[in-house]
Design a protein around this motif. Structure first.
Motif, PDB file in Angstrom:
ATOM      1  N   ARG A 425       0.836  -1.208   0.000  1.00  0.00           N
ATOM      2  CA  ARG A 425       0.000   0.000   0.000  1.00  0.00           C
ATOM      3  C   ARG A 425       0.869   1.257   0.000  1.00  0.00           C
ATOM      4  O   ARG A 425       0.607   2.219  -0.717  1.00  0.00           O
ATOM      5  CB  ARG A 425      -0.895  -0.031   1.239  1.00  0.00           C
ATOM      6  CG  ARG A 425      -1.906   1.100   1.283  1.00  0.00           C
ATOM      7  CD  ARG A 425      -2.647   1.114   2.576  1.00  0.00           C
ATOM      8  NE  ARG A 425      -1.758   1.467   3.688  1.00  0.00           N
ATOM      9  CZ  ARG A 425      -2.138   1.461   4.968  1.00  0.00           C
ATOM     10  NH1 ARG A 425      -3.349   1.077   5.286  1.00  0.00           N
ATOM     11  NH2 ARG A 425      -1.292   1.807   5.908  1.00  0.00           N
ATOM     12  N   GLU A 426       1.936   1.227   0.810  1.00  0.00           N
ATOM     13  CA  GLU A 426       2.837   2.382   0.882  1.00  0.00           C
ATOM     14  C   GLU A 426       3.615   2.539  -0.421  1.00  0.00           C
ATOM     15  O   GLU A 426       3.785   3.654  -0.928  1.00  0.00           O
ATOM     16  CB  GLU A 426       3.811   2.194   2.066  1.00  0.00           C
ATOM     17  CG  GLU A 426       4.611   3.430   2.364  1.00  0.00           C
ATOM     18  CD  GLU A 426       5.355   3.349   3.689  1.00  0.00           C
ATOM     19  OE1 GLU A 426       6.263   4.159   3.872  1.00  0.00           O
ATOM     20  OE2 GLU A 426       5.032   2.486   4.531  1.00  0.00           O
ATOM     21  N   GLN A 429       1.553   3.915  -3.390  1.00  0.00           N
ATOM     22  CA  GLN A 429       1.239   5.341  -3.251  1.00  0.00           C
ATOM     23  C   GLN A 429       2.476   6.211  -3.519  1.00  0.00           C
ATOM     24  O   GLN A 429       2.390   7.241  -4.171  1.00  0.00           O
ATOM     25  CB  GLN A 429       0.692   5.595  -1.833  1.00  0.00           C
ATOM     26  CG  GLN A 429       0.548   7.065  -1.455  1.00  0.00           C
ATOM     27  CD  GLN A 429      -0.455   7.808  -2.330  1.00  0.00           C
ATOM     28  OE1 GLN A 429      -1.338   7.209  -2.927  1.00  0.00           O
ATOM     29  NE2 GLN A 429      -0.298   9.115  -2.434  1.00  0.00           N
ATOM     30  N   ARG A 430       3.636   5.739  -3.029  1.00  0.00           N
ATOM     31  CA  ARG A 430       4.832   6.581  -3.101  1.00  0.00           C
ATOM     32  C   ARG A 430       5.582   6.461  -4.428  1.00  0.00           C
ATOM     33  O   ARG A 430       6.232   7.399  -4.856  1.00  0.00           O
ATOM     34  CB  ARG A 430       5.766   6.245  -1.949  1.00  0.00           C
ATOM     35  CG  ARG A 430       5.221   6.689  -0.600  1.00  0.00           C
ATOM     36  CD  ARG A 430       6.199   6.498   0.521  1.00  0.00           C
ATOM     37  NE  ARG A 430       7.446   7.189   0.253  1.00  0.00           N
ATOM     38  CZ  ARG A 430       8.578   6.912   0.879  1.00  0.00           C
ATOM     39  NH1 ARG A 430       8.604   5.958   1.769  1.00  0.00           N
ATOM     40  NH2 ARG A 430       9.682   7.582   0.602  1.00  0.00           N
ATOM     41  N   ASP A 432       5.213   6.026  -8.185  1.00  0.00           N
ATOM     42  CA  ASP A 432       4.302   5.997  -9.337  1.00  0.00           C
ATOM     43  C   ASP A 432       4.771   5.004 -10.401  1.00  0.00           C
ATOM     44  O   ASP A 432       3.954   4.330 -11.039  1.00  0.00           O
ATOM     45  CB  ASP A 432       4.222   7.400  -9.983  1.00  0.00           C
ATOM     46  CG  ASP A 432       3.522   8.373  -9.058  1.00  0.00           C
ATOM     47  OD1 ASP A 432       2.942   7.904  -8.068  1.00  0.00           O
ATOM     48  OD2 ASP A 432       3.572   9.591  -9.318  1.00  0.00           O
ATOM     49  N   ARG A 435       3.477   1.312 -10.082  1.00  0.00           N
ATOM     50  CA  ARG A 435       2.049   0.996  -9.941  1.00  0.00           C
ATOM     51  C   ARG A 435       1.609  -0.113 -10.885  1.00  0.00           C
ATOM     52  O   ARG A 435       0.887  -1.020 -10.483  1.00  0.00           O
ATOM     53  CB  ARG A 435       1.211   2.265 -10.168  1.00  0.00           C
ATOM     54  CG  ARG A 435       1.215   3.142  -8.938  1.00  0.00           C
ATOM     55  CD  ARG A 435       0.338   4.346  -9.059  1.00  0.00           C
ATOM     56  NE  ARG A 435       0.564   5.210  -7.895  1.00  0.00           N
ATOM     57  CZ  ARG A 435       0.097   6.434  -7.784  1.00  0.00           C
ATOM     58  NH1 ARG A 435      -0.623   6.951  -8.763  1.00  0.00           N
ATOM     59  NH2 ARG A 435       0.335   7.141  -6.704  1.00  0.00           N
ATOM     60  N   GLU A 464      -8.431   1.235  -5.792  1.00  0.00           N
ATOM     61  CA  GLU A 464      -7.875   2.586  -5.727  1.00  0.00           C
ATOM     62  C   GLU A 464      -6.904   2.874  -6.872  1.00  0.00           C
ATOM     63  O   GLU A 464      -6.828   3.986  -7.368  1.00  0.00           O
ATOM     64  CB  GLU A 464      -7.151   2.748  -4.378  1.00  0.00           C
ATOM     65  CG  GLU A 464      -6.713   4.156  -4.056  1.00  0.00           C
ATOM     66  CD  GLU A 464      -7.884   5.127  -3.924  1.00  0.00           C
ATOM     67  OE1 GLU A 464      -7.838   6.149  -4.617  1.00  0.00           O
ATOM     68  OE2 GLU A 464      -8.845   4.850  -3.164  1.00  0.00           O
ATOM     69  N   TYR A 465      -6.143   1.865  -7.319  1.00  0.00           N
ATOM     70  CA  TYR A 465      -5.023   2.144  -8.218  1.00  0.00           C
ATOM     71  C   TYR A 465      -5.154   1.560  -9.623  1.00  0.00           C
ATOM     72  O   TYR A 465      -4.242   1.699 -10.416  1.00  0.00           O
ATOM     73  CB  TYR A 465      -3.707   1.685  -7.581  1.00  0.00           C
ATOM     74  CG  TYR A 465      -3.368   2.519  -6.370  1.00  0.00           C
ATOM     75  CD1 TYR A 465      -2.806   3.783  -6.518  1.00  0.00           C
ATOM     76  CD2 TYR A 465      -3.650   2.059  -5.093  1.00  0.00           C
ATOM     77  CE1 TYR A 465      -2.524   4.566  -5.407  1.00  0.00           C
ATOM     78  CE2 TYR A 465      -3.371   2.831  -3.983  1.00  0.00           C
ATOM     79  CZ  TYR A 465      -2.809   4.090  -4.141  1.00  0.00           C
ATOM     80  OH  TYR A 465      -2.533   4.861  -3.054  1.00  0.00           O
ATOM     81  N   ARG A 636      -7.577   8.747  -1.606  1.00  0.00           N
ATOM     82  CA  ARG A 636      -6.142   8.664  -1.847  1.00  0.00           C
ATOM     83  C   ARG A 636      -5.399   9.778  -1.119  1.00  0.00           C
ATOM     84  O   ARG A 636      -4.301   9.573  -0.620  1.00  0.00           O
ATOM     85  CB  ARG A 636      -5.858   8.733  -3.344  1.00  0.00           C
ATOM     86  CG  ARG A 636      -4.484   8.205  -3.674  1.00  0.00           C
ATOM     87  CD  ARG A 636      -4.248   8.148  -5.152  1.00  0.00           C
ATOM     88  NE  ARG A 636      -5.149   7.261  -5.860  1.00  0.00           N
ATOM     89  CZ  ARG A 636      -5.022   6.953  -7.153  1.00  0.00           C
ATOM     90  NH1 ARG A 636      -4.021   7.459  -7.843  1.00  0.00           N
ATOM     91  NH2 ARG A 636      -5.885   6.171  -7.740  1.00  0.00           N
ATOM     92  N   SER A 640      -2.376   9.495   1.556  1.00  0.00           N
ATOM     93  CA  SER A 640      -1.145  10.251   1.332  1.00  0.00           C
ATOM     94  C   SER A 640      -0.764  11.044   2.575  1.00  0.00           C
ATOM     95  O   SER A 640       0.400  11.060   2.995  1.00  0.00           O
ATOM     96  CB  SER A 640      -1.352  11.194   0.143  1.00  0.00           C
ATOM     97  OG  SER A 640      -0.188  11.917  -0.095  1.00  0.00           O
TER      98      SER A 640
END
Length: 953
Positions: A425-426, A429-430, A432, A435, A464-465, A636, A640
């Motif tokens: 998850r981290e 998000q961090r 890109d 992904r 989410e992604y 999101r 963040s």
């Protein structure tokens, strides 16, 4: 010398209930009895003398009838007897009879039996009368040349003690021992001789060492240890000698004895801070950890490595040895592995992170194949966390780590899978650029996830992604596959009614994505017949969770479907496709709602989950821009914010840590001159050997509070009243696992108190080590009695008891004074500690003992109350300061502490300020304490109850 100043060497345990024999019967046994009865009589005489009887009439009898005997047991007992018997007249002159004894021992020193010679020499070490020793000196010197090493070894000890106490008897002792040392071959004799030279004539010891410094590796380990100690002491006292001996220490690092290697490495670090010296010492420590089988040894040596790392100048040297340190992971013990991983993580840098990750990946793969060991799951969890930390600190590594870790999402161990999920998850998000890779891997393993909690987290990440049409379609495909045939209720009823026969039972196989003629994605399920089976596990995972009554995952699924549907609508222009996708999502939600309301699941759906799914249906039916923003942007952003706050907190703690370690010297700092410093200020020059000896003896000097006298007086407990015939008070000294009670007993009467005995008993996990011996107290006299108590666990212990005594001349029974209870404070064993949120929650769930304490205080500020509780319980607040900052009239915080016995204590403080009662209202609320043992939970609760109120000074 008074009786109180006499040195006692030998203690003999005596049963107190036996009747003491008369002097006449003892004399008779010693004169006329056989060897056995003489032995028994001599034992009784020794015991009576130790208990304070004089028995002067027996001295000549023993010299005449017992001393000439050659029986070994009697000779041993006579050594004890001559040690304790008074050898002087009241005016301090030596008794004439002792000349006969002296002659007997001269003969024993020339006895053909080496045991008798050696034990006599040992006895002579305890004699304090120069007149007795003088005639024996030639015989003692002659023993240095005896053929047997046992005699020579003890002769060296005897010469050393005589030289130390009466130098005039043997003024040339250092020279004699030096010559002896040069020609001696036996290791134990050399060691004793060298020890004597160190303490008697250090220059001679150094001269001898200089002559044989190149042969040091060939010496026995006991001599090598003494050489290390000498070099350490000489170099600390005179730093200019370092260059002369440092090569010798380097050579001793290659010793075959682990003890010598350990001491040599420790000494090398204190003598030199050169990178080569630090590297050699660290390498030696690592070898010791790997080769030693005892886990305690491994942990002790690991601690020394961690101490090395704390020094900023040494850290860079250790960074080059990270790969060597990781060899320790071959140890099966989890505690050793945990410390090793933490050390490796602290030392990791951009230069070695790649190698570290490769090793950790191999270790992770190894744990896949090993399932029988109970610690494998915990070790896997540790590895996952370490890889997580590496990837966060060095983002370039994340791409290598993620594919390996994603496999663990389907692991049976939920804790390891949860750690992986948190990491993923981290990372998503961090980073890109990762992904696409993460989503692809997540879709691959999604169908194999077995735990509902992990399934829920994976759904959220996918929802989410997933940003492309293909990925969104894949998510829908996976969800359909995981849900099985829909509508669920109808298919389950048919199955139960037997309309779908087991032979023809249809299961959804792997799903393919097909492209239609129009270029759109269509979903096709491969239908396959399955063999007869009635196992519920054959159901698709999501269907199984729902039928078990876990509808929280359904609410999570509804949110995910809403997000992907809204994103699909934004991506695809064709109305038909949009409606088709949204309708499919709504159908899935509706069928889950229908299932929840039916009687098929084990537990019905909760109202909260119904509301959530209904809300998602409404959002999809209306597709308003506001809802689109909330579902696809706000979620999101929240993640963040949370991750950035967490990262900031980690950076802050690392900064504090590095500031703590950086040795900064200000321009106006005073300069300390070695020649002018007081002894207690020489903390940088502490003698490590002396410190370790003190620690072994339990005399570690703890830093007292600002006023040492006040802190000692705080620990004095009054045990009896001032008007009692015997007044008593105790100073309680707690030192890790031991409690020493120093009891002052005062006779307040005008009578002599005989057999005054302190009788103690304990409650809790305390154990009285020895029974204090009885005293005789003169009128208005006082005495100190010491009692040792062992502690076995962290709970409030109580020591209670009484003082019993006889009054001399009185015919009545024994008198008794009952003492007040001594409460042992739990705070002496509890130390603040840290753990992660996940560990805290896990322990909170596992621990079975809970104690709920109601807040009852006069403190009116929430933060002040929390600080007061932290101070009075020695616990550490795990809730970050950011979460506690600000003021809202309510506060919740998690506290954690660990005892020196390795027991964990958790507490949750939930407090509020009742606004309706005005600004001066005290804090109210509850503190819940959880611990593994009942004693710990209750003791901590009692401590909080006692110290809740703030005392006004």
């Amino acid at each position: 010398m008074t009786a109180a100043e006499n040195v006692c060497y030998t203690l003999i345990n005596v049963p107190m209930d036996s009747e003491p024999p008369s002097e006449l019967s003892l004399k008779n046994d010693l004169e006329k009895g056989d060897v056995k009865s003489k032995t028994e009589a001599l034992k009784k005489v020794i015991i009576m003398i130790l208990n304070g009887e004089k028995l002067p009439g027996l001295l000549m009898t023993i010299i005449r009838f017992v001393l000439p005997l050659q029986d070994h047991t009697i000779k041993k007992l006579l050594l004890v007897f001559w040690e304790i018997v008074p050898k002087t007249t009241p005016d301090g002159r030596l008794l004439h009879e002792m000349i006969l004894v002296c002659d007997a021992y001269r003969k024993d020193l020339q006895h053909p039996n080496e045991f008798i010679r050696g034990s006599t020499l040992r006895f002579l070490c305890k004699l304090k009368e120069a007149e007795l020793l003088e005639p024996l000196m030639p015989a003692i010197r002659a023993c240095l040349e005896h053929r047997h090493s046992y005699v020579r070894r003890n002769a060296v000890l005897a010469i050393y003690t005589i030289y130390r106490n009466f130098e005039h008897l043997i003024p040339d002792a250092p020279e004699l021992i030096h010559d002896f040392l040069v020609n001696e071959k036996d290791a134990s004799c050399k060691r004793n001789a060298f020890m004597m030279l160190i303490h008697a004539d250090q220059d001679r010891a150094l001269d001898y060492l200089s002559t044989c410094i190149d042969q040091v590796q060939t010496f026995g380990d006991i001599l090598q240890l003494v050489i290390v100690e000498l070099i350490y002491k000489v170099c600390h006292a005179n730093p200019s000698e370092r260059a002369r001996f440092i090569r010798c220490i380097y050579n001793l690092l290659q010793s075959s004895s682990p003890a010598v290697k350990y001491e040599a490495a420790g000494t090398l670090v204190t003598l030199s801070s050169a990178p080569t010296a630090i590297k050699a010492a660290a390498q030696c420590y690592i070898d010791l950890i790997i080769k030693e089988s005892d886990n305690n040894v491994k942990l002790i040596v690991l601690d020394r490595l961690i101490e090395l790392k704390e020094h900023p100048a040494h850290e860079r040297v250790l960074q080059d040895l990270v790969m060597d340190i990781l060899r320790v992971l071959s140890t099966p013990d989890l505690e050793v592995r945990k410390k090793t991983l933490q050390l490796a993580l602290d030392l990791v840098s951009s230069r070695n992170v790649e190698e570290l990750v490769i090793v950790l990946k191999k270790e992770v793969i190894k744990t896949n194949n090993v399932s029988e060991h109970e610690d494998t799951d915990k070790y896997r969890q540790l590895l996952v966390r370490t890889l997580h930390s590496c990837s966060v600190r060095f983002p370039d590594m994340a791409a290598n780590v993620i594919p390996v870790l994603m496999e663990f999402l389907s692991d049976n161990n939920e804790a390891a899978a949860a750690d992986v999920l948190e990491f993923v998850r981290e990372a998503i998000q961090r980073f890109d650029n990762l992904r696409m890779l993460i989503v692809e891997k997540m879709l691959e393993v999604f169908h194999a996830i077995k735990s509902v909690k992990i399934y829920r987290g994976a759904l959220w990440i996918l929802g989410e992604y997933c940003s492309t049409k293909e990925d969104i379609q894949s998510v829908m495909t996976e969800v359909r596959r995981s849900l099985g045939e829909i509508p669920i209720v109808e298919s389950e009823i048919k199955k139960e009614a037997g309309e779908l026969k087991p032979e023809e039972e249809i299961t959804v196989g792997p799903v393919q994505k097909l492209v239609t003629e129009m270029g759109t994605y269509a979903t096709q399920s491969a239908l396959s017949s399955s063999r007869p089976t009635k196992k519920e596990e054959d159901r698709p995972p999501l269907r199984g969770f729902l039928l078990d009554g876990d509808f929280f995952v359904a609410a999570s699924l509804a949110t995910t479907l809403t997000k992907v549907a809204l994103r699909y609508v934004a991506l695809v222009q064709e109305k038909k496709k949009q409606n088709s996708f949204v309708a499919e999502a709504m159908l899935l939600m509706a069928t889950i709602l229908h299932l929840g309301k039916s009687s098929l699941p084990k537990k019905p759906i909760t109202d909260d989950d119904v509301d959530r799914i209904s809300l998602c249906l409404k959002v999809l039916s209306e597709c308003s821009p506001l809802m689109n923003d909330i579902f696809n942007k706000e979620c999101r952003q929240s993640l963040s914010h949370m991750l950035s706050a967490k990262l900031e907190e980690e950076k802050l703690s690392q900064k504090k840590e590095s500031e703590k370690r950086n040795v900064t010297i200000q321009p106006d700092d005073p300069i300390s001159f070695m020649q002018l410093t007081a002894k207690n200020e020489m903390n940088c020059k502490e003698d490590q050997f002396q410190l370790s000896l003190l620690a072994a003896m339990g005399n570690t000097q703890r830093k007292e509070a600002a006023d040492p006298l006040a802190s000692k007086l705080n620990k004095v407990t009054q045990l009896t009243g001032f008007s009692d015939p015997v007044y008593a008070e105790a100073y309680v000294h707690v030192n890790q696992y031991d409690i020493v009670l120093d009891v002052l007993v005062v006779n307040q009467t005008s009578d002599t108190l005989q057999n005054c005995t302190l009788e103690l008993a304990t409650l809790g996990d305390l154990k009285l080590v020895e029974k204090p011996s009885p005293l005789t107290l003169a009128p208005h006299d006082f005495a100190n009695i010491k009692a040792n108590v062992k502690v076995a666990s962290t709970e409030n212990g109580i020591i209670f008891g009484n003082i019993v005594y006889d009054v001399s001349g009185a015919a009545s029974d024994r008198n008794c004074v009952v003492l007040s209870d001594i409460h042992i404070d739990i705070m002496d064993y509890i130390q603040p500690a840290t753990c992660t949120d996940a560990e805290f929650r896990q322990m909170w769930a596992e621990f079975e003992w809970e104690n709920k304490v109601t807040v009852n205080t006069n403190i009116i500020d929430l933060n002040e109350y929390l600080q007061h509780i932290l101070k009075s319980t020695n616990m550490k607040c795990l809730t970050p300061e950011k979460a506690l900052s600000g003021y809202c009239g309510f506060m919740a915080a998690n506290l954690y502490a660990r005892s020196i016995f390795g027991e964990d204590a958790l507490a949750n403080v939930s407090i509020e300020k009742p606004i309706h009662q005005g600004p001066e209202a005290p804090v109210t609320g509850h503190i819940r304490i959880r611990a593994k043992s009942q004693g710990m939970a209750l003791s901590l609760g009692d401590k909080i109850n006692l110290s809740q109120k703030k005392t006004s000074i």
